[in-house]
Design a protein around this motif. Structure first.
Motif, PDB file in Angstrom:
ATOM      1  N   UNK A  41       0.861  -1.178   0.000  1.00 47.27           N
ATOM      2  CA  UNK A  41       0.000   0.000   0.000  1.00 47.27           C
ATOM      3  C   UNK A  41       0.900   1.231   0.000  1.00 47.27           C
ATOM      4  N   UNK A  42       0.561   2.220  -0.829  1.00 50.44           N
ATOM      5  CA  UNK A  42       1.323   3.475  -0.901  1.00 50.44           C
ATOM      6  C   UNK A  42       0.614   4.528  -0.053  1.00 50.44           C
ATOM      7  N   UNK A  43       1.362   5.163   0.835  1.00 51.31           N
ATOM      8  CA  UNK A  43       0.836   6.258   1.653  1.00 51.31           C
ATOM      9  C   UNK A  43       1.449   7.560   1.154  1.00 51.31           C
ATOM     10  N   UNK A  44       0.600   8.445   0.638  1.00 55.05           N
ATOM     11  CA  UNK A  44       1.032   9.760   0.147  1.00 55.05           C
ATOM     12  C   UNK A  44       0.648  10.785   1.208  1.00 55.05           C
ATOM     13  N   UNK A  45       1.627  11.178   2.019  1.00 58.29           N
ATOM     14  CA  UNK A  45       1.388  12.087   3.131  1.00 58.29           C
ATOM     15  C   UNK A  45       1.983  13.449   2.808  1.00 58.29           C
ATOM     16  N   UNK A  46       1.102  14.395   2.460  1.00 61.55           N
ATOM     17  CA  UNK A  46       1.550  15.767   2.164  1.00 61.55           C
ATOM     18  C   UNK A  46       2.590  15.772   1.054  1.00 61.55           C
ATOM     19  N   UNK A  47       2.375  14.892   0.041  1.00 58.74           N
ATOM     20  CA  UNK A  47       3.276  14.839  -1.106  1.00 58.74           C
ATOM     21  C   UNK A  47       4.439  13.884  -0.948  1.00 58.74           C
ATOM     22  N   UNK A  48       4.674  13.387   0.253  1.00 61.01           N
ATOM     23  CA  UNK A  48       5.753  12.423   0.483  1.00 61.01           C
ATOM     24  C   UNK A  48       5.175  11.009   0.455  1.00 61.01           C
ATOM     25  N   UNK A  49       5.715  10.177  -0.436  1.00 59.65           N
ATOM     26  CA  UNK A  49       5.182   8.830  -0.620  1.00 59.65           C
ATOM     27  C   UNK A  49       6.084   7.788   0.024  1.00 59.65           C
ATOM     28  N   UNK A  50       5.446   6.781   0.606  1.00 58.99           N
ATOM     29  CA  UNK A  50       6.200   5.621   1.097  1.00 58.99           C
ATOM     30  C   UNK A  50       5.324   4.384   0.948  1.00 58.99           C
ATOM     31  N   UNK A  51       5.994   3.260   0.672  1.00 56.73           N
ATOM     32  CA  UNK A  51       5.301   1.995   0.446  1.00 56.73           C
ATOM     33  C   UNK A  51       5.434   1.125   1.693  1.00 56.73           C
ATOM     34  N   UNK A  52       4.304   0.572   2.147  1.00 57.03           N
ATOM     35  CA  UNK A  52       4.301  -0.294   3.326  1.00 57.03           C
ATOM     36  C   UNK A  52       3.589  -1.592   2.984  1.00 57.03           C
ATOM     37  N   UNK A  53       3.902  -2.641   3.742  1.00 60.89           N
ATOM     38  CA  UNK A  53       3.231  -3.926   3.605  1.00 60.89           C
ATOM     39  C   UNK A  53       2.164  -4.041   4.678  1.00 60.89           C
ATOM     40  N   UNK A  54       0.982  -4.506   4.279  1.00 60.31           N
ATOM     41  CA  UNK A  54      -0.108  -4.622   5.235  1.00 60.31           C
ATOM     42  C   UNK A  54      -1.009  -5.787   4.866  1.00 60.31           C
ATOM     43  N   UNK A  55      -1.859  -6.160   5.804  1.00 54.84           N
ATOM     44  CA  UNK A  55      -2.865  -7.197   5.558  1.00 54.84           C
ATOM     45  C   UNK A  55      -4.226  -6.525   5.537  1.00 54.84           C
ATOM     46  N   UNK A  56      -5.269  -7.297   5.555  1.00 59.45           N
ATOM     47  CA  UNK A  56      -6.613  -6.722   5.448  1.00 59.45           C
ATOM     48  C   UNK A  56      -7.059  -6.002   6.690  1.00 59.45           C
ATOM     49  N   UNK A  57      -6.433  -4.855   6.989  1.00 63.09           N
ATOM     50  CA  UNK A  57      -6.832  -4.058   8.136  1.00 63.09           C
ATOM     51  C   UNK A  57      -7.417  -2.738   7.656  1.00 63.09           C
ATOM     52  N   UNK A  58      -7.969  -1.953   8.563  1.00 63.89           N
ATOM     53  CA  UNK A  58      -8.566  -0.680   8.176  1.00 63.89           C
ATOM     54  C   UNK A  58      -7.477   0.375   7.982  1.00 63.89           C
ATOM     55  N   UNK A  59      -7.866   1.448   7.292  1.00 65.35           N
ATOM     56  CA  UNK A  59      -6.909   2.525   7.019  1.00 65.35           C
ATOM     57  C   UNK A  59      -6.441   3.159   8.329  1.00 65.35           C
ATOM     58  N   UNK A  60      -7.379   3.386   9.258  1.00 61.23           N
ATOM     59  CA  UNK A  60      -6.990   4.058  10.493  1.00 61.23           C
ATOM     60  C   UNK A  60      -6.051   3.187  11.340  1.00 61.23           C
ATOM     61  N   UNK A  61      -6.256   1.862  11.324  1.00 64.87           N
ATOM     62  CA  UNK A  61      -5.360   0.990  12.084  1.00 64.87           C
ATOM     63  C   UNK A  61      -3.984   0.933  11.427  1.00 64.87           C
ATOM     64  N   UNK A  62      -3.926   0.976  10.086  1.00 65.03           N
ATOM     65  CA  UNK A  62      -2.638   0.982   9.390  1.00 65.03           C
ATOM     66  C   UNK A  62      -1.861   2.253   9.713  1.00 65.03           C
TER      67      UNK A  62
END
Length: 454
Positions: free
Chosen positions: A195-216
């Motif tokens: 999953x790619x997280x684009x935070x204020x223009x800064x992107x980073x890729x993380x590995x996750x399972x079937x969890x909610x966005x807020x828990x991630x």
């Protein structure tokens, strides 16, 4: 010895039930002989006795000896077998012929998935050890797919390796790899994905399972303020490769001092000749304090809203009297010479005025300049002449009696602009300068500058 071999041969062809019937028969026969013998001894005037006391004793001993012999032979034919079933040991002396018969005697069942150290049809041997391991039924769910397995593995780790079920360090497991398996155990595996997280223009890729966005986001240590925005609902459960976009929203309040321009009112004055005006009351600018709530998204201003306005000083309109009185009639001179002189003087005066006007528009003036910006929500975006300040920002407001509309004007500290707007408070040598940036307008403020009209 010959007798023992015969009896053993009999046991090979007779079952246990028949042999015990034979022993029972011997005891029954002995008992009847003893009873009959006793009757002969007690009868009076009877025939000669068939057996004496000594004979009866010998017969009884013979029967007991025969029974003991049969028992010894029977026991000697049993085989000692040890069965270990799931770490529980069973010891038995058996007449069973095969391994399957031994298991049946002990009430042990073997399923097709179980492990047995010996073949079921193998003949039993004295001192035989048989190992029986029961397989565990294990249910495995990988994401949404469920499958049932039977395994002899002791731990979950061994089972996964045995079944070639691959897992990664980012996968979520409902079990510990070292835990021992039990029958009916359910193992759940959630496979990780990117999953790619684009935070204020800064992107980073993380590995996750079937969890909610807020828990991630909580897991990654990313906090959101009350105003921050997500491109998806925070309670949404992630189920595929997606991009989470976080827009950082900041709000602040700023207060500005603003000028309230005065308006010009016109009133009729019959004491003044037509075409003449007289200032009845000078105009006076007012003052007000405006508070704006400014919204920034990812550091850039996107809106500002006027939330409070307080007038600290009221403005005063300028009142101009406009004459309505008819001027007196003038007598026209009859002498042509006088007319010619008057005409010549008028023409000369006109030329002088034209020359003076050209000199005026071509020379430098000193004026009072006030900055403003259309980014102030209380102001419009178009000038009095129809210029759109958003696409043509270099515009000044002038008094047309001093600077003709449409002129190019150089302003000290601002540059060249178009005289394309007017205003009620702009009279004489005053101009308003437009800035696209509200902050630049505030920085310029109001000052005396030199201008040049082209």
């Amino acid at each position: 010895m010959q007798l023992i071999r015969i009896i053993q041969s009999m046991f090979q062809y007779c079952n246990e039930f028949v042999m015990w019937l034979f022993i029972d028969f011997l005891f029954g026969y002995a008992y009847n002989q003893l009873r009959i013998g006793g009757s002969f001894m007690n009868a009076k005037n009877s025939a000669p006795k068939r057996f004496g006391v000594k004979g009866m004793v010998i017969l009884s001993l013979t029967v007991v000896a025969m029974a003991s012999l049969f028992f010894i032979v029977y026991e000697s034919m049993k085989k000692e077998v040890t069965v270990v079933a799931d770490e529980e040991e069973f010891h038995t002396n058996t007449m069973a012929e095969t391994v399957e018969d031994v298991l049946n005697e002990l009430g042990l069942e073997k399923d097709e998935h179980d492990y047995l150290s010996e073949d079921l049809t193998k003949e039993v041997e004295d001192g035989m050890e048989i190992e029986l391991d029961y397989a565990n039924e294990v249910v495995v769910t990988v994401d949404d797919e469920t499958e049932t397995y039977h395994t002899l593995a002791d731990t979950a780790d061994e089972f996964l390796e045995e079944e070639n079920i691959k897992i990664s360090e980012h996968d979520h497991l409902s079990f510990e790899l070292e835990e021992e398996l039990s029958d009916g155990r359910h193992l759940a595996i959630s496979k990780a994905f990117e999953v790619v997280i684009n935070d204020d223009g800064e992107k980073k890729t993380v590995m996750t399972t079937g969890q909610t966005i807020q828990s991630l986001l909580a897991k990654e240590g990313i906090k959101l303020s009350d105003h921050d925005q997500l491109n998806m609902e925070p309670t949404k459960k992630l189920d595929s490769e997606e991009t989470i976009t976080i827009t950082r929203v900041d709000k602040e309040r700023k207060t500005y001092d603003e000028i309230i321009p005065f308006n010009t009112e016109t009133e009729s004055d019959d004491s003044l000749e037509k075409g003449k005006t007289r200032i009845v009351q000078q105009g006076k600018e007012g003052k007000k304090v405006q508070t704006f709530e400014i919204t920034y998204k990812n550091g850039e201003e996107v809106s500002r809203e006027l939330v409070k306005e307080e007038i600290t000083e009221e403005s005063q309109n300028r009142v101009v009297a406009q004459g309505t009185k008819e001027p007196p009639k003038r007598t026209v001179a009859k002498k042509s010479s006088n007319v010619q002189q008057t005409s010549a003087k008028s023409e000369s005066k006109s030329k002088i005025e034209t020359k003076d006007t050209k000199q005026e528009t071509g020379k430098t003036m000193v004026v009072q300049a006030t900055a403003y910006s259309t980014n102030n929500p209380s102001l419009g975006t178009h000038t009095a002449t129809g210029i759109d300040l958003r696409s043509n920002p270099k515009v000044i407001a002038v008094d047309p009696n001093v600077i003709p509309l449409g002129s190019k004007v150089w302003v000290e500290g601002y540059g060249t602009a178009i005289a394309g707007d007017t205003g009620g408070a702009i009279n004489g040598k005053k101009i308003d300068i437009h800035f696209s940036s509200y902050e630049k307008a505030r920085s310029f403020g109001r000052k005396t500058v030199r201008i040049k009209v082209y």
